[in-house]
Design a protein around this motif. Structure first.
Motif, short mmCIF file in Angstrom:
data_model
loop_
_atom_site.label_atom_id
_atom_site.label_comp_id
_atom_site.label_asym_id
_atom_site.label_seq_id
_atom_site.Cartn_x
_atom_site.Cartn_y
_atom_site.Cartn_z
N GLU A 78 -4.78 -26.78 53.90
CA GLU A 78 -5.34 -26.77 52.54
C GLU A 78 -6.50 -27.74 52.40
N LEU A 79 -6.39 -28.91 52.99
CA LEU A 79 -7.49 -29.88 52.92
C LEU A 79 -8.71 -29.40 53.69
N ARG A 80 -8.49 -28.54 54.68
CA ARG A 80 -9.60 -28.06 55.52
C ARG A 80 -10.31 -26.84 54.95
N VAL A 81 -9.62 -26.01 54.16
CA VAL A 81 -10.22 -24.73 53.75
C VAL A 81 -10.35 -24.55 52.24
N ASN A 82 -9.74 -25.43 51.44
CA ASN A 82 -9.73 -25.26 49.99
C ASN A 82 -10.52 -26.41 49.35
N PRO A 83 -11.81 -26.21 49.04
CA PRO A 83 -12.62 -27.32 48.50
C PRO A 83 -12.08 -27.89 47.20
N ALA A 84 -11.62 -27.04 46.30
CA ALA A 84 -11.12 -27.53 45.00
C ALA A 84 -9.88 -28.39 45.19
N PHE A 85 -8.96 -27.91 46.01
CA PHE A 85 -7.74 -28.69 46.24
C PHE A 85 -8.06 -29.99 46.96
N ALA A 86 -8.93 -29.93 47.97
CA ALA A 86 -9.29 -31.14 48.71
C ALA A 86 -9.91 -32.18 47.79
N SER A 87 -10.78 -31.75 46.88
CA SER A 87 -11.41 -32.67 45.93
C SER A 87 -10.36 -33.31 45.03
N TRP A 88 -9.44 -32.49 44.53
CA TRP A 88 -8.37 -33.01 43.66
C TRP A 88 -7.48 -34.00 44.41
N PHE A 89 -7.08 -33.65 45.64
CA PHE A 89 -6.17 -34.49 46.42
C PHE A 89 -6.84 -35.82 46.76
N VAL A 90 -8.12 -35.76 47.12
CA VAL A 90 -8.86 -36.98 47.45
C VAL A 90 -8.94 -37.90 46.24
N ALA A 91 -9.22 -37.34 45.07
CA ALA A 91 -9.29 -38.15 43.85
C ALA A 91 -7.95 -38.82 43.56
N ARG A 92 -6.85 -38.10 43.79
CA ARG A 92 -5.52 -38.67 43.55
C ARG A 92 -5.19 -39.76 44.58
N SER A 93 -5.81 -39.69 45.75
CA SER A 93 -5.51 -40.66 46.80
C SER A 93 -6.31 -41.95 46.66
N GLY A 94 -7.33 -41.96 45.81
CA GLY A 94 -8.11 -43.17 45.60
C GLY A 94 -9.41 -43.24 46.36
N LEU A 95 -9.70 -42.24 47.20
CA LEU A 95 -11.00 -42.21 47.88
C LEU A 95 -12.09 -41.82 46.89
N PRO A 96 -13.31 -42.29 47.07
CA PRO A 96 -14.41 -41.87 46.19
C PRO A 96 -14.66 -40.38 46.33
N LYS A 97 -15.12 -39.74 45.26
CA LYS A 97 -15.33 -38.29 45.26
C LYS A 97 -16.72 -37.91 45.75
N GLU A 98 -17.56 -38.89 46.05
CA GLU A 98 -18.92 -38.58 46.47
C GLU A 98 -18.94 -38.17 47.94
N MET A 99 -18.37 -37.03 48.21
CA MET A 99 -18.33 -36.53 49.58
C MET A 99 -18.33 -35.02 49.57
N ILE A 100 -18.45 -34.43 50.73
CA ILE A 100 -18.53 -32.98 50.87
C ILE A 100 -17.12 -32.43 51.07
N PHE A 101 -16.78 -31.39 50.30
CA PHE A 101 -15.47 -30.78 50.40
C PHE A 101 -15.60 -29.34 50.89
N PRO A 102 -14.62 -28.84 51.67
CA PRO A 102 -13.36 -29.47 52.08
C PRO A 102 -13.59 -30.47 53.22
N ALA A 103 -12.49 -30.91 53.85
CA ALA A 103 -12.58 -31.87 54.95
C ALA A 103 -13.35 -31.25 56.12
N SER A 104 -14.08 -32.09 56.83
CA SER A 104 -14.78 -31.61 58.02
C SER A 104 -13.83 -31.45 59.20
N ARG A 105 -12.69 -32.16 59.14
CA ARG A 105 -11.68 -32.04 60.20
C ARG A 105 -10.34 -32.50 59.66
N THR A 106 -9.29 -31.79 60.01
CA THR A 106 -7.92 -32.24 59.72
C THR A 106 -7.09 -32.07 60.97
#
Length: 315
Positions: A22-50
């Motif tokens: 999900e973190l690798r293929v779903n940009p919306a979910f990856a952005s939401w999950f990253v925000a909940r984890s405390g990482l800054p949102k200024e990045m490209i979604f989804p993950a480049s590698r999981t």
């Protein structure tokens, strides 16, 4: 619609794979999950590698997700997934150390550590920097943002996994951990990869449900160490139907028993054992019981077509 997912048995590896995808293929979910984890949102979604199950000298990361920013900075999200097992001693402190070592070695610029677990999971007392994200929250996000069948299935998957029984931290017993670890080591050595082993629980009793690859929903193994017998149970199969199916079996070492609406093939006369009997019985009584389970499951595998017909025929 009815529930999209009907899976009813989960191990932690299932969540590792689910989240890695999900973190690798779903940009919306990856952005939401990253925000909940405390990482800054200024990045490209989804993950480049999981990658699940990343192991180094400090231990294992269940899911390692790498994100890039438009300026090519690297961000790492290190996730510990839980279903039933309690935390190991200093487990999350090791995650934090892993993140710092990765930054020192230039693997990433910034990192965050998160725990992904059912809402009922006890997460009090975690390090302040570690965020928690619940299965239920993730499922709610998926449902709110998409309604296609795949998304509903993945939301159902998490909600069903969240119902698993949680192992209370006060139930942790170092000897039980040692005993069950010895049992699992013995099973792998004696039976190879025949049995599926993914230990996340260290029960007090010796009522075990061994599984092998490809087991259908109608089949269950009841290894009752404390009673000295092993049953291969066929759910909702009448005793007379099972008896008829195995009537011509050669060299049978089992008896037939009735169990409510179900029936079973049983090997009994084994030496009973309890966890409290100590490590010395693992290579004798426990191995004998697993040997009986191996015989019963092997008999089912050899005759699977016949058993499938019996299980699926109209009642």
């Amino acid at each position: 619609m009815d529930k999209a997912c009907e899976i009813s048995w989960f191990v932690e590896r299932d969540i590792d794979i689910w989240l890695s995808e999900e973190l690798r293929v779903n940009p919306a979910f990856a952005s939401w999950f990253v925000a909940r984890s405390g990482l800054p949102k200024e990045m490209i979604f989804p993950a480049s590698r999981t990658q699940p199950s990343v192991v180094d000298e400090t231990g294992e990361t269940d899911v390692e997700a790498i994100f890039r920013s438009p300026s090519n900075a690297t961000f790492a999200l290190l996730v510990e997934n839980k279903i039933t097992a309690g935390f190991q001693r200093d487990q999350l402190a090791r995650y934090i150390r892993r993140g710092k070592i990765g930054a020192e070695r230039g693997k990433w610029n910034v990192f965050a550590v998160a725990v992904f677990a059912p809402r009922q999971y006890a997460t009090a007392g975690l390090p302040e920097s570690v965020r928690t994200i619940s299965f239920e929250e993730a499922a709610e996000f998926l449902r709110a943002n998409d309604s296609d069948l795949r998304t509903l299935y993945r939301a159902d998957f998490l909600e069903r996994a969240a119902r698993a029984r949680i192992v209370a931290l006060e139930d942790y017993d170092p000897f039980r951990v040692e005993w069950w670890t010895a049992v699992d080591d013995m099973v792998r050595r004696e039976f190879g990869d025949f049995f599926v082993i993914n230990r996340r629980d260290f029960p007090k009793t010796t009522y075990i449900n061994p599984k092998c690859a490809g087991m259908p929903y109608y089949l269950r193994v009841d290894l009752k160490g404390y009673l000295g017998h092993v049953d291969l149970s066929f759910k909702n199969v009448a005793l007379d139907a099972l008896a008829s199916a195995v009537a011509d079996a050669e060299g049978r070492e089992f008896k037939l028993i009735e169990n409510g609406k179900s029936s079973a093939l049983r090997i009994d006369g084994l030496q009973p054992f309890l966890v409290g009997d100590g490590l010395g019985i693992v290579e004798t009584r426990v191995r004998e019981a697993y040997g009986a389970a191996f015989k019963l499951l092997g008999f089912w595998k050899t005759n699977r077509d016949m058993f499938d017909r019996v299980a699926f025929e109209p009642k």
